[in-house]
Design an enzyme around this catalytic site. Structure first.
Site, mmCIF file in Angstrom:
data_model
loop_
_atom_site.group_PDB
_atom_site.id
_atom_site.type_symbol
_atom_site.label_atom_id
_atom_site.label_comp_id
_atom_site.label_asym_id
_atom_site.label_seq_id
_atom_site.Cartn_x
_atom_site.Cartn_y
_atom_site.Cartn_z
ATOM 1 N N CYS A 263 -4.217 -4.926 3.605
ATOM 2 C CA CYS A 263 -4.320 -4.068 5.005
ATOM 3 C C CYS A 263 -3.758 -2.663 4.211
ATOM 4 O O CYS A 263 -3.100 -2.536 3.528
ATOM 5 C CB CYS A 263 -3.294 -4.530 5.680
ATOM 6 S SG CYS A 263 -3.695 -6.155 6.544
ATOM 7 N N ARG B 259 -8.245 -1.774 0.691
ATOM 8 C CA ARG B 259 -7.271 -2.659 0.995
ATOM 9 C C ARG B 259 -7.454 -3.655 2.098
ATOM 10 O O ARG B 259 -6.705 -4.628 2.178
ATOM 11 C CB ARG B 259 -6.141 -1.771 1.676
ATOM 12 C CG ARG B 259 -5.654 -0.580 0.575
ATOM 13 C CD ARG B 259 -4.509 -0.147 1.037
ATOM 14 N NE ARG B 259 -3.156 -0.688 1.301
ATOM 15 C CZ ARG B 259 -2.489 -0.848 0.287
ATOM 16 N NH1 ARG B 259 -2.537 -0.268 -0.740
ATOM 17 N NH2 ARG B 259 -1.351 -1.446 0.293
ATOM 18 N N TRP C 262 -6.742 -7.055 6.185
ATOM 19 C CA TRP C 262 -7.018 -8.237 5.340
ATOM 20 C C TRP C 262 -6.305 -9.284 5.836
ATOM 21 O O TRP C 262 -5.146 -9.463 5.768
ATOM 22 C CB TRP C 262 -6.426 -7.657 3.733
ATOM 23 C CG TRP C 262 -7.065 -8.864 2.760
ATOM 24 C CD1 TRP C 262 -8.258 -8.900 2.101
ATOM 25 C CD2 TRP C 262 -6.136 -9.782 2.425
ATOM 26 N NE1 TRP C 262 -8.134 -9.963 1.377
ATOM 27 C CE2 TRP C 262 -7.104 -10.696 1.528
ATOM 28 C CE3 TRP C 262 -4.867 -10.306 2.595
ATOM 29 C CZ2 TRP C 262 -6.675 -12.019 0.829
ATOM 30 C CZ3 TRP C 262 -4.559 -11.560 2.101
ATOM 31 C CH2 TRP C 262 -5.385 -12.348 1.206
ATOM 32 N N ASN D 278 1.365 -3.663 7.553
ATOM 33 C CA ASN D 278 0.944 -4.060 6.225
ATOM 34 C C ASN D 278 2.043 -5.255 5.759
ATOM 35 O O ASN D 278 3.037 -4.656 5.477
ATOM 36 C CB ASN D 278 0.663 -3.047 5.047
ATOM 37 C CG ASN D 278 0.385 -3.512 3.719
ATOM 38 O OD1 ASN D 278 0.697 -2.910 2.788
ATOM 39 N ND2 ASN D 278 0.125 -4.591 3.576
ATOM 40 N N GLY D 279 1.696 -6.302 5.544
ATOM 41 C CA GLY D 279 2.756 -7.420 4.919
ATOM 42 C C GLY D 279 2.565 -8.587 5.731
ATOM 43 O O GLY D 279 1.652 -8.923 6.346
ATOM 44 N N GLU E 137 -11.351 -11.774 -18.974
ATOM 45 C CA GLU E 137 -11.756 -10.517 -18.158
ATOM 46 C C GLU E 137 -13.421 -10.508 -17.692
ATOM 47 O O GLU E 137 -13.759 -10.034 -16.392
ATOM 48 C CB GLU E 137 -11.511 -9.197 -18.797
ATOM 49 C CG GLU E 137 -11.483 -7.696 -18.088
ATOM 50 C CD GLU E 137 -10.802 -7.973 -16.490
ATOM 51 O OE1 GLU E 137 -10.113 -8.962 -16.313
ATOM 52 O OE2 GLU E 137 -11.114 -7.067 -15.767
ATOM 53 N N LYS F 180 -14.460 -10.502 -13.898
ATOM 54 C CA LYS F 180 -15.372 -9.382 -13.306
ATOM 55 C C LYS F 180 -16.791 -10.011 -12.543
ATOM 56 O O LYS F 180 -16.891 -9.758 -11.695
ATOM 57 C CB LYS F 180 -15.682 -8.453 -14.183
ATOM 58 C CG LYS F 180 -14.695 -7.276 -14.829
ATOM 59 C CD LYS F 180 -14.394 -6.353 -13.781
ATOM 60 C CE LYS F 180 -13.306 -6.947 -12.971
ATOM 61 N NZ LYS F 180 -11.929 -6.651 -13.451
ATOM 62 N N GLU G 172 -15.233 -12.344 -9.541
ATOM 63 C CA GLU G 172 -14.967 -11.572 -8.116
ATOM 64 C C GLU G 172 -15.800 -10.790 -7.509
ATOM 65 O O GLU G 172 -15.808 -10.714 -6.200
ATOM 66 C CB GLU G 172 -13.672 -10.811 -8.495
ATOM 67 C CG GLU G 172 -13.721 -9.642 -9.176
ATOM 68 C CD GLU G 172 -12.452 -8.826 -9.474
ATOM 69 O OE1 GLU G 172 -11.733 -8.863 -8.635
ATOM 70 O OE2 GLU G 172 -12.485 -8.189 -10.657
ATOM 71 N N HIS H 206 -12.906 -28.899 -26.862
ATOM 72 C CA HIS H 206 -11.744 -29.807 -26.593
ATOM 73 C C HIS H 206 -11.944 -30.290 -24.995
ATOM 74 O O HIS H 206 -11.220 -30.786 -24.453
ATOM 75 C CB HIS H 206 -10.519 -29.324 -26.671
ATOM 76 C CG HIS H 206 -10.326 -28.880 -27.915
ATOM 77 N ND1 HIS H 206 -9.909 -29.858 -29.154
ATOM 78 C CD2 HIS H 206 -10.424 -27.901 -28.930
ATOM 79 C CE1 HIS H 206 -9.915 -29.295 -30.287
ATOM 80 N NE2 HIS H 206 -10.048 -28.104 -30.250
ATOM 81 N N LYS I 186 -7.972 -4.720 -2.865
ATOM 82 C CA LYS I 186 -7.422 -3.785 -3.943
ATOM 83 C C LYS I 186 -5.749 -4.194 -4.375
ATOM 84 O O LYS I 186 -5.614 -4.404 -5.538
ATOM 85 C CB LYS I 186 -7.627 -2.354 -3.990
ATOM 86 C CG LYS I 186 -7.219 -1.682 -5.287
ATOM 87 C CD LYS I 186 -8.454 -1.869 -6.011
ATOM 88 C CE LYS I 186 -8.068 -0.997 -7.341
ATOM 89 N NZ LYS I 186 -8.816 -1.675 -8.567
HETATM 90 C C1 AGP Z 1 -8.968 -6.981 -10.787
HETATM 91 O O1 AGP Z 1 -10.355 -6.932 -10.880
HETATM 92 C C2 AGP Z 1 -8.446 -7.723 -9.394
HETATM 93 N N1 AGP Z 1 -8.760 -6.890 -8.425
HETATM 94 C C3 AGP Z 1 -7.175 -8.245 -9.477
HETATM 95 O O2 AGP Z 1 -7.163 -9.057 -10.513
HETATM 96 C C4 AGP Z 1 -5.742 -7.326 -9.889
HETATM 97 O O3 AGP Z 1 -6.069 -7.094 -11.271
HETATM 98 C C5 AGP Z 1 -4.689 -8.002 -9.879
HETATM 99 O O4 AGP Z 1 -4.510 -8.200 -8.320
HETATM 100 C C6 AGP Z 1 -3.415 -7.154 -10.132
HETATM 101 O O5 AGP Z 1 -3.210 -6.234 -9.424
HETATM 102 P P1 AGP Z 1 -2.320 -4.861 -10.207
HETATM 103 O O6 AGP Z 1 -2.905 -4.477 -11.373
HETATM 104 O O7 AGP Z 1 -2.607 -3.962 -9.189
HETATM 105 O O8 AGP Z 1 -0.845 -5.387 -10.220
#
Ligand code: AGP
Length: 595
Positions: free
Chosen positions: A2, A30, A77, A103-104, A467, A471, A474, A490, A590
């Site tokens: 949000c 957001r 969101w 937002n929250g 990572e 990527k 997501e 394993h 985000k």
């Molecule tokens: C990364 O591509 C993601 N959008 C997500 O994992 C992000 O890194 C995570 O939510 C942490 O966010 P921050 O770095 O703003 O704390």
């Protein structure tokens, strides 16, 4: 998670809706479940809102065509209630005299709603937010003015919130407050602004105030006043944002993500300017016998690389803990533990909760990209990564900036001058990899039909494998798993089948031979191996179906800073092949401001 904005213009006759629309559009990262605006004109609050992405809703409702010189706006969101028009914000009281964007999460909304219903309030949405306008209405009915009705309301609600409120009963002002959700106040030439994040208002205001928990902010056309809980005026420090509006634009790129991938050399170069600051922090730290990284998602992967660096270079015992799991380790902390919080946004709720715990016993350091964010204000020490605003939901340039800060920290702590010197070559290495982007495009065309992907790495590049997989999943929605290359046998090796893509990250160095054996293991079970290897590694050509060469001299120690780039590009181009929007992955936002 949000986004909210608010604006009141100094000029009574100018309509605020086009500015509100512009500001809230900058926060679409957001949340994109719904958008809504509320303005005040002709004695009434006017609302336009609906579910859907900003452009879709705007085409239907013409959101910029609303009268009134002040108002509020929201992108959602969804947490409570599905994405629908009714659940969109602004949320209102029965008579549409009070409009709220939030937002929250209001954790005790069920109980409040039940109590208010007994008193005759009628609710129309499934949101937790709707209790807020009803509570404000109740307190205004009891004789409180808008500011104090908001004050009374935040005494009742529990959870996290940044809210902005307008009321036709007391027009010409916006009241805002926050607890555990971000909110900034902008002072512009033409008016006063509120926003969840600075990209919203970069075009309109450079001077920023950061309200603290439960301070009440009052915006009217003559200025901004902040009150504490005893109604005293708080003299707030005014900071200046040094980001430019262009930094939050696509500037000719198709998506923010590819723009940000291409900005990585600059992001690393700019973050290297933090060297003296980091040295000062290290000098000031005193006696430290353990380091503990705390982070989420991509920032967690950067932290894992930090563990490899600090343990191998400086010999300091280092743990990495997911922020949401941190409280279960709290008893192990003491005053000789340095707890490092890594976060792009500096507003991640899980990390903030963990920071509060760590601050009780230990020294805390935030490595954060967004200036003035909550972590920068609550951690004892701060390193600001210099990536500029990152709008794409998938973190890219902030990840390499976080790594850069961690590398500087580890190299300075270990007095490793060779590594320090080598870091200044990294921007060139990144640009050399980016120049080969057409090769990744071809690979994406070949691999985008896959349903599952594995990513393998050993040592320094094990977190790179994690990572790379994050990527991919997501933004392309393809299942991807990263594994330590030696761990596959394993258990997960059972999943390797004919044609399944396995990305093997295999830079030159100590781990090379063992990684090669692991490559052979998956290949002999039918995997389709895509190797990311060092230039001149002819052996890889005969062992892997495809090879992407890092055409510069990058050893395994700094490989995490460079080998991630083709993996980011692979995710981006695979996502385009599949027809998805890499900037707005489903279900994600985000900045995750709820636990
Ligand atoms: C990364 O591509 C993601 N959008 C997500 O994992 C992000 O890194 C995570 O939510 C942490 O966010 P921050 O770095 O703003 O704390």
């Amino acid at each position: 998670m949000c986004g909210i904005v608010g604006c009141i213009l100094k000029d009574d006759k100018k309509d605020v809706a086009p500015i509100l629309f512009d500001c809230i559009s900058k926060l679409e990262y957001r949340g994109y479940d719904s958008i809504g605006l509320a303005t005040f004109d002709d004695e009434n609050i006017h609302i336009k809102k609906d579910k859907g992405k900003i452009n879709e809703v705007n085409e239907k409702l013409d959101l910029q065509d609303m009268a009134g010189n002040f108002g509020i706006a929201h992108v959602r969101w969804a947490t409570h209630g599905d994405p629908s028009k009714l659940n969109s914000h602004p949320q209102v009281d029965e008579n549409v005299e009070i409009a709220v964007v939030h937002n929250g999460i209001i954790e005790n909304n069920t109980k409040i709603k039940a109590d208010l219903e007994k008193e005759g309030h009628i609710f129309k949405s499934d949101t937790d937010t709707e209790v807020i306008p009803h509570l404000i209405e109740k307190f205004m009915d009891e004789g409180f003015d808008l500011e104090h009705a908001v004050r009374k309301t935040i005494e009742v609600i529990e959870g996290a919130y940044a809210i902005a409120v307008i009321s036709s009963r007391e027009p010409d002002k916006i009241i805002a407050t926050r607890k555990d959700s971000p909110l900034i106040v902008g002072i512009g030439e033409d008016g006063y602004y509120l926003a969840s994040d600075s990209p919203a208002i970069l075009k309109y205001a450079k001077d920023i105030i950061y309200p603290e928990r439960d301070e009440i902010v009052i915006l009217d056309k003559s200025g901004v006043v902040v009150h504490d809980e005893f109604d005293n005026v708080v003299n707030k420090q005014i900071d200046t944002i040094n980001w430019t509006p262009e930094m939050a634009e696509k500037e000719g790129y198709d998506h923010f993500m590819i723009k940000e991938i291409n900005e990585q050399a600059t992001a690393v170069r700019n973050t290297l300017t933090q060297r003296d600051n980091i040295k000062n922090i290290i000098d000031d730290l005193g006696d430290i016998d353990r380091i503990c990284f705390v982070a989420c998602g991509t920032s967690y992967h950067a932290s894992l690389t930090g563990k490899y660096l600090l343990e191998s270079l400086a010999g300091i015992s280092t743990d990495v803990i997911l922020a949401s799991e941190f409280k279960y380790s709290a008893k192990t902390l003491d005053d000789k533990t340095l707890v490092i919080f890594i976060s792009q946004s500096g507003e991640t709720a899980d990390s903030l909760k963990a920071l509060d715990i760590a601050n009780e016993t230990s020294k805390t350091l935030g490595i954060v990209n967004v200036a003035g964010s909550s972590i920068t204000r609550r951690a004892k020490y701060v390193i600001q990564t210099q990536a500029g605003p990152e709008i794409g939901v998938a973190a890219t340039k902030t990840y390499v900036s976080q790594l850069t800060a961690i590398y500087l920290f580890a190299a300075l702590l270990a007095d490793d001058n060779d590594l320090l010197d080598e870091l200044y070559n990294v921007p060139d290495y990144i640009d050399e990899v980016l120049a080969d982007f057409e090769e990744v495009k071809i690979l994406s065309n070949r691999y985008h039909f896959a349903k599952d992907f594995f990513y393998l790495g050993r040592g320094y590049v094990y977190p790179t494998a994690l990572e790379g997989a994050l990527k991919l999943k997501e933004i392309s929605y393809i299942h991807g798993e990263g594994y330590a290359a030696g761990e596959l046998k394993h258990g997960p090796l059972a999943l390797i089948d004919e044609g399944i893509p396995v990305v093997v990250i295999i830079p030159p160095g100590d781990a090379y031979k063992k990684t090669m054996s692991n490559l052979e293991e998956v290949k002999s079970r039918g995997a389709s191996v895509l190797a990311i290897g060092g230039s001149g590694d002819e052996d890889l050509k005969s062992k892997a179906q495809d090879v992407f060469y890092i055409n510069c001299d990058v050893g395994e120690l700094i490989a995490p800073l460079v080998y991630i780039v083709p993996l980011q590009l692979l995710s981006y181009y695979v996502t385009l092949e599949k027809g998805f929007d890499p900037d707005k992955p489903r279900n994600l936002a985000k900045c995750v401001t709820v636990e």
